[in-house]
Design a protein around this motif. Structure first.
Motif, short mmCIF file in Angstrom:
data_model
loop_
_atom_site.label_atom_id
_atom_site.label_comp_id
_atom_site.label_asym_id
_atom_site.label_seq_id
_atom_site.Cartn_x
_atom_site.Cartn_y
_atom_site.Cartn_z
N LEU A 274 0.84 -1.18 0.00
CA LEU A 274 0.00 0.00 0.00
C LEU A 274 0.88 1.24 0.00
O LEU A 274 1.72 1.41 0.89
N ILE A 275 0.70 2.10 -1.02
CA ILE A 275 1.42 3.37 -1.09
C ILE A 275 0.45 4.49 -0.76
O ILE A 275 -0.57 4.66 -1.44
N ILE A 276 0.75 5.29 0.27
CA ILE A 276 -0.08 6.43 0.65
C ILE A 276 0.75 7.69 0.41
O ILE A 276 1.72 7.95 1.12
N GLU A 277 0.37 8.44 -0.60
CA GLU A 277 1.17 9.60 -1.03
C GLU A 277 0.26 10.55 -1.80
O GLU A 277 -0.44 10.12 -2.73
N ASP A 278 0.26 11.84 -1.42
CA ASP A 278 -0.65 12.78 -2.07
C ASP A 278 -0.12 13.29 -3.41
O ASP A 278 -0.87 13.87 -4.19
N ASP A 279 1.14 13.06 -3.71
CA ASP A 279 1.71 13.47 -5.00
C ASP A 279 1.53 12.33 -6.00
O ASP A 279 2.17 11.27 -5.88
N PRO A 280 0.65 12.51 -7.02
CA PRO A 280 0.38 11.43 -7.97
C PRO A 280 1.61 11.00 -8.77
O PRO A 280 1.73 9.83 -9.15
N LYS A 281 2.52 11.94 -9.04
CA LYS A 281 3.73 11.58 -9.79
C LYS A 281 4.60 10.61 -9.00
O LYS A 281 5.14 9.64 -9.55
N ILE A 282 4.75 10.87 -7.71
CA ILE A 282 5.55 9.98 -6.85
C ILE A 282 4.88 8.61 -6.76
O ILE A 282 5.53 7.57 -6.84
N ARG A 283 3.53 8.61 -6.60
CA ARG A 283 2.81 7.32 -6.52
C ARG A 283 3.02 6.50 -7.79
O ARG A 283 3.30 5.31 -7.72
#
Length: 228
Positions: free
Chosen positions: A7-16
């Protein structure tokens, strides 16, 4: 690493997207969330084997998510924190909250993959399960879930599913399946027994409207668990 879902929780879509790309190349199945609240929902639904979370996020911070995991759920799931914070004191505080590792931004995606592999090797006994397409099996607890919902299986159905999930995308013959289910019995058990077990297992796993087709019947050869 087949069967390990992250599970990846990250608000930056590029990083995700970048982390998802690199982790999937390594053989992981990736679930995404863009904030801590979505992360909580995804955690409960997909029962991941590993969490990568940013700290500074809208709605619910990574710190609050980590406290929820370690405190309320009392889960020891492996967890890596991503953050722009760089002081030693802040890194130590993150580790005290229960993180297994702490990576500062900017970072190399390959470094994250390497850290994930390293943490998983160190915490292998904390991830005793296999997951594909929302279907999770925990052999030690004898549990099977699909998207967080428990699926009751008989002893033979559980043993059969575990056998297939340990050999994803491989064709398993009826003879191999019989040998797994009845290792101490001879040909008194007929091939038809396999078809009966497979029919009941497929009915339980694929009965919900949104469930994918987990098995393929390969004519004249056997069955295959579809993990892609």
């Amino acid at each position: 690493m087949d069967g390990k879902n992250i599970l990846i929780i990250e608000d930056d879509p590029k990083i995700r997207r970048l982390l998802k790309l690199y982790l999937e190349r390594e053989g992981y199945e990736v679930v995404e969330a863009e904030n801590g609240e979505e992360g909580m929902e995804a955690f409960q639904m997909f029962d991941p084997c590993f969490v990568i979370t940013d700290l500074m996020m809208p709605k619910l911070s990574g710190e609050a998510f980590c406290k929820w995991i370690r405190g309320e759920l009392k889960s020891d799931i492996p967890l890596i924190m991503l953050t722009a914070k760089i002081t030693e004191a802040e890194r130590i505080e993150g580790l005290k909250m229960g993180a297994d590792d702490y990576i500062t931004k900017p970072f190399s995606p390959q470094e994250v993959v390497t850290r994930v592999n390293t943490v998983l090797r160190r915490t292998a006994n904390r991830c005793s399960k296999i997951s594909y397409k929302g279907l999770t099996i925990k052999p030690l607890r004898k549990e099977v879930k699909y998207n967080g919902a428990m699926i009751p299986l008989t002893q033979h159905e559980f043993k059969l599913l575990y056998f297939f999930m340990r050999h994803p995308n491989q064709i398993l013959s009826r003879e191999q399946i019989l040998g797994e289910l009845y290792p101490n019995e001879e040909k008194a058990v007929i091939d038809r027994t396999v078809d009966v077990h497979m029919g009941k297992l497929r009915e339980k796993l694929e009965s919900t409207n949104d469930a994918p087709c987990f098995f393929e019947t390969i004519r004249g050869m056997g069955y295959r668990f579809v993990a892609y």
